[in-house]
Design a protein around this motif. Sequence first.
Motif, PDB file in Angstrom:
ATOM      1  N   ARG A   1      -7.336  12.954  -0.499  1.00 17.68           N
ATOM      2  CA  ARG A   1      -7.435  11.513  -0.250  1.00 17.68           C
ATOM      3  C   ARG A   1      -6.070  10.898  -0.458  1.00 17.68           C
ATOM      4  NH1 ARG A   1     -12.279   7.402  -1.848  1.00 17.68           N
ATOM      5  NH2 ARG A   1     -11.560   5.732  -0.499  1.00 17.68           N
ATOM      6  N   PHE A   2      -5.573  10.272   0.593  1.00 14.24           N
ATOM      7  CA  PHE A   2      -4.258   9.641   0.512  1.00 14.24           C
ATOM      8  C   PHE A   2      -4.357   8.373  -0.326  1.00 14.24           C
ATOM      9  CE2 PHE A   2      -3.743  12.530   3.920  1.00 14.24           C
ATOM     10  CZ  PHE A   2      -2.394  12.830   3.956  1.00 14.24           C
ATOM     11  N   ASP A   3      -3.271   8.071  -1.040  1.00 14.03           N
ATOM     12  CA  ASP A   3      -3.247   6.863  -1.864  1.00 14.03           C
ATOM     13  C   ASP A   3      -3.260   5.632  -0.970  1.00 14.03           C
ATOM     14  OD1 ASP A   3      -3.135   8.281  -4.187  1.00 14.03           O
ATOM     15  OD2 ASP A   3      -0.951   8.255  -4.335  1.00 14.03           O
ATOM     16  N   TYR A   4      -3.860   4.599  -1.484  1.00 17.28           N
ATOM     17  CA  TYR A   4      -3.881   3.327  -0.758  1.00 17.28           C
ATOM     18  C   TYR A   4      -2.605   2.551  -1.067  1.00 17.28           C
ATOM     19  CZ  TYR A   4      -5.333  -1.226   0.854  1.00 17.28           C
ATOM     20  OH  TYR A   4      -5.391  -2.422   1.499  1.00 17.28           O
TER      21      TYR A   4
ATOM     22  N   PRO B   1     -12.245   5.708   3.171  1.00 18.85           N
ATOM     23  CA  PRO B   1     -11.031   5.704   3.987  1.00 18.85           C
ATOM     24  C   PRO B   1      -9.879   6.365   3.234  1.00 18.85           C
ATOM     25  CG  PRO B   1     -11.477   3.501   3.139  1.00 18.85           C
ATOM     26  CD  PRO B   1     -12.659   4.351   2.781  1.00 18.85           C
TER      27      PRO B   1
ATOM     28  N   GLY C   1      -3.210   3.975   8.022  1.00 15.44           N
ATOM     29  CA  GLY C   1      -2.165   3.224   7.330  1.00 15.44           C
ATOM     30  C   GLY C   1      -1.800   3.878   6.003  1.00 15.44           C
TER      31      GLY C   1
ATOM     32  N   GLN D   1      -5.507   7.032  17.302  1.00 17.44           N
ATOM     33  CA  GLN D   1      -6.941   6.853  17.087  1.00 17.44           C
ATOM     34  C   GLN D   1      -7.753   7.793  17.959  1.00 17.44           C
ATOM     35  OE1 GLN D   1      -9.085   3.087  17.943  1.00 17.44           O
ATOM     36  NE2 GLN D   1      -7.781   2.291  16.313  1.00 17.44           N
TER      37      GLN D   1
ATOM     38  N   ALA E   1     -10.427   7.714  13.289  1.00 17.22           N
ATOM     39  CA  ALA E   1     -11.122   6.598  13.930  1.00 17.22           C
ATOM     40  C   ALA E   1     -10.596   5.292  13.339  1.00 17.22           C
ATOM     41  CB  ALA E   1     -12.615   6.731  13.670  1.00 17.22           C
TER      42      ALA E   1
ATOM     43  N   GLY F   1     -10.174   2.262  11.146  1.00 21.32           N
ATOM     44  CA  GLY F   1     -10.580   2.012   9.762  1.00 21.32           C
ATOM     45  C   GLY F   1     -10.651   3.269   8.906  1.00 21.32           C
TER      46      GLY F   1
HETATM   47  N1  LIG Z   1      -6.646   5.464   0.676  1.00 20.01           N
HETATM   48  C1  LIG Z   1      -7.483   4.436   0.708  1.00 20.01           C
HETATM   49  N2  LIG Z   1      -8.285   4.176  -0.334  1.00 20.01           N
HETATM   50  C2  LIG Z   1      -9.138   3.147  -0.302  1.00 20.01           C
HETATM   51  N3  LIG Z   1      -9.284   2.299   0.739  1.00 20.01           N
HETATM   52  C3  LIG Z   1      -8.507   2.490   1.795  1.00 20.01           C
HETATM   53  C4  LIG Z   1      -7.579   3.576   1.861  1.00 20.01           C
HETATM   54  N4  LIG Z   1      -6.962   3.530   3.052  1.00 20.01           N
HETATM   55  C5  LIG Z   1      -7.476   2.486   3.700  1.00 20.01           C
HETATM   56  N5  LIG Z   1      -8.405   1.846   2.960  1.00 20.01           N
HETATM   57  C6  LIG Z   1      -9.209   0.683   3.349  1.00 20.01           C
HETATM   58  O1  LIG Z   1      -9.609   0.869   4.685  1.00 20.01           O
HETATM   59  C7  LIG Z   1      -9.144  -0.199   5.498  1.00 20.01           C
HETATM   60  C8  LIG Z   1      -8.685   0.332   6.848  1.00 20.01           C
HETATM   61  O2  LIG Z   1      -7.530   1.120   6.633  1.00 20.01           O
HETATM   62  P1  LIG Z   1      -6.387   1.239   7.740  1.00 20.01           P
HETATM   63  O3  LIG Z   1      -6.037  -0.105   8.297  1.00 20.01           O
HETATM   64  O4  LIG Z   1      -5.308   2.043   7.159  1.00 20.01           O
HETATM   65  O5  LIG Z   1      -7.170   2.054   8.843  1.00 20.01           O
HETATM   66  P2  LIG Z   1      -6.624   2.516  10.245  1.00 20.01           P
HETATM   67  O6  LIG Z   1      -7.110   3.888  10.453  1.00 20.01           O
HETATM   68  O7  LIG Z   1      -5.151   2.293  10.322  1.00 20.01           O
HETATM   69  O8  LIG Z   1      -7.387   1.545  11.233  1.00 20.01           O
HETATM   70  P3  LIG Z   1      -6.881   1.009  12.670  1.00 20.01           P
HETATM   71  O9  LIG Z   1      -6.669   2.202  13.521  1.00 20.01           O
HETATM   72  O10 LIG Z   1      -8.021   0.163  13.114  1.00 20.01           O
HETATM   73  O11 LIG Z   1      -5.620   0.238  12.387  1.00 20.01           O
HETATM   74  C9  LIG Z   1      -8.032  -0.861   4.692  1.00 20.01           C
HETATM   75  O12 LIG Z   1      -7.967  -2.226   4.920  1.00 20.01           O
HETATM   76  C10 LIG Z   1      -8.397  -0.586   3.277  1.00 20.01           C
HETATM   77  O13 LIG Z   1      -9.239  -1.616   2.793  1.00 20.01           O
END
Ligand SMILES: Nc1ncnc2c1ncn2[C@@H]1O[C@H](COP(=O)(O)OP(=O)(O)OP(=O)(O)O)[C@@H](O)[C@H]1O
Length: 549
Positions: A457-460, A441, A265, A393, A259, A261
Motif C-alpha cells: 500500500r503506497f503512502d498517501y 486506495p 496519485g 487509467q 481505475a 480513484g
Molecule cells: N494511499 C492512500 N491511502 C488512503 N487513501 C488514499 C490513498 N491514495 C488515495 N487515497 C484516497 O483516494 C482518493 C483518490 O485517489 P487519487 O486521486 O490518487 O486516485 P486516482 O487513481 O489518481 O484517480 P483519478 O484517475 O480519477 O485521478 C484520494 O482523494 C484519497 O482520498
Amino acid sequence: MNTPTLTGLRATLDTRVVSARTALRTATVGRAGWSGKAWRTAAWIAYRDWMFTRGLTVWMAKHALFVLAVAVVTVGWWGILTLAELPGDRVTGPVLLALVLLSPGLVHGLWAMVTPHGYLVRMHGRKVLAAWPKVATACGLGDRQPGGEVLIPKLSKIRYETGATILRIHTLAGQTLDTLHRAAPAITTTYKAHGFSTTTVQPGVLDLGLFTTARIAGSVAGLPRLEAASPDGLIVGRTRSGQVAQLVVRGRHTLVVGATGSGKGSVLWSVVGGLAPAVHTGSVELSGLDLKGGIELEMGRSLFTRIAYESTDAVRVLRELVAIMNKRKEAMRGRSRLHEPRPGDPLHVLVIDELADLMAYSDFETRREADRLMSKVLTQGRALGICVLACVQNPRQDAVGQRNLYPQKIALRLDSDIETDMVLGPAMALAPAHTILEPDPGTAYLVREDGSPELMRFDYWPDDLIRDVALRFATPRPAHAPSGALSTSDADAVNAWTAAAARRGNTNTAGKSEDNPAPRPRKPRAPRKPRAPRAPRPAPAASTEEVSS
Ligand SMILES: Nc1ncnc2c1ncn2[C@@H]1O[C@H](COP(=O)(O)OP(=O)(O)OP(=O)(O)O)[C@@H](O)[C@H]1O
C-alpha cells in the motif's frame, strides 16, 4: 448475486464494522483519565480470563476421555462417601484429586493467559502442521510409492510475521521448485489464506508465505529524507507484513495502471516526493507531463526541471529527453553500461500523469510523434539513466500500446480480470489486481521485472505535504512556466482541468484547441503517395544545453 455486488456488500460491511469498533473503543478504553484506565483494566482482566478458559477448554477437548474418567472417579468417590454416610469432609478429597489429575490442563490455561500471543501462534502452527499431510496430498504434492505409501514434501518450519504465516517446504526427490510454485494457489485456498508469496531459500527449499490479512492499513507519508531518497530502493509504503515497501526507479520503466480513484496519485507522489531530496541535490531531474491541465503536477512544480500541460509542450519535453539520451550514448559508449547518477549528470525521471491523454486522445500528429519519441526512451533510456513512470487509467491497447516496454508494473485496483490480464499477463494469477477493494486506495500489486509480485500500500500524500516538499526541495534548475500554466490556486486548477476534460471529451467542444481537437467523423483516406525521406531535424537548442550542463 454477482461477485461485484457481493464485494461491494462485504466492503460496506467491513467499513461499518470498523466504524462500530472505533466508536466502541472511543467510548470505553479510548477515554481519557481514570474512566479510560478503569475500562482498560477491566478489558485486560476479561481478556486474560477468556484466554485461560480457552486454553483449559482446548486441553480438555483434546483429552476428552481422560477428563471423563477423572469426572467419573471424582463424582464416584464423592458418591460412595455420601451413600455410605461416612462422617467428615466428603468434598476436599475428590476436588483435590480432580485438580491434581487436571493440572496439565490448568497449566495449559495459565500459559494461554500469561502469553496469549505465543499461545495462539503455537496453536495455529500445530493446526497447520497437523493438516499438512492432507493438504499436500490434496494439492497434488504427494508421491505414491509402489508399496502404496504416499510421500509428501517435508514441512520443516512454521514462522510468523505480521500478516503472514511462513511455511518452509522441502521438495521431494524428483520434484522441482516449480512443482511447489504451481501448488501454491491451491495450498493457499485450502488453508483459507488471503494470498501468498514465495521465496526460494536454497535449491529445493521454498518459503511459502500465507497471508492472514486481506488488507493493508493505510499510512500518510512524512517528509522525505536525503539518505532515503535512493532511486535504487525508494521507500514508498508498506507491505502486507508491515515492512517498508521499496520501489526501484533507476534502470527500469514503470507503468502504473488503476481505475479512477484507485490511488495513482499516491504512487506518483511517493516517487516524486520520495526523490525530492535527490532532486534538490541535483542527482535526479524530474520531467513531468500532465495533460489534464496540470491538475496533479502543478502543486509540486518547483520539483520539475521540465513540465508540460499541453501536448505540444509534451512533445518538446520528450525531444529534450531523447537529445539528452543521444548525448549520453556517445559519452558512455565503451565506458559504462549503466548510467551512474550524480549531481550535474543526474538520473532523469519522466513522470506522466495520464499516458492516454498523450498517446490516445491527442491529435494524430502529436500522437505519432509522441509514440516515436516514447518508443526511443522506453527502448534505450533505462541504461542511459532516463526512466519513465507512466500512470494510466485505461490499460487497453489504444491507450498503452507500448505496455510491453515497461519491465515493472504497478497494478492498482482494476475494474475486471480482463484488465488485469492486459496489464500483467501471466503474473495475473499471483497478482489479482481486480480483487483489490475500493475502500483501499493506494493498494497495489508491484510486479517486478522478474515477474515476482508483491502486494503493497503506497503512502498517501496530502496536498499540504506536497506543497511543503516542493518548497523545501525545489530543483536547482526549475522548469520555465509551461504554456497553459496555471495559477497554483485550487480554483484555477479546477477550471483548467475542466477545460482540459472538455477538450478531450466529444460532448463539449467549447475548449477545442489545435492540440486536442474534438474527434469528428472522418472520410476514408485515399492511399498516400510515397514521400521523399525527410531531412533529419536539428536537435532543439534547449536539449543541447541540458546535456552540456
Ligand atoms: N494511499 C492512500 N491511502 C488512503 N487513501 C488514499 C490513498 N491514495 C488515495 N487515497 C484516497 O483516494 C482518493 C483518490 O485517489 P487519487 O486521486 O490518487 O486516485 P486516482 O487513481 O489518481 O484517480 P483519478 O484517475 O480519477 O485521478 C484520494 O482523494 C484519497 O482520498
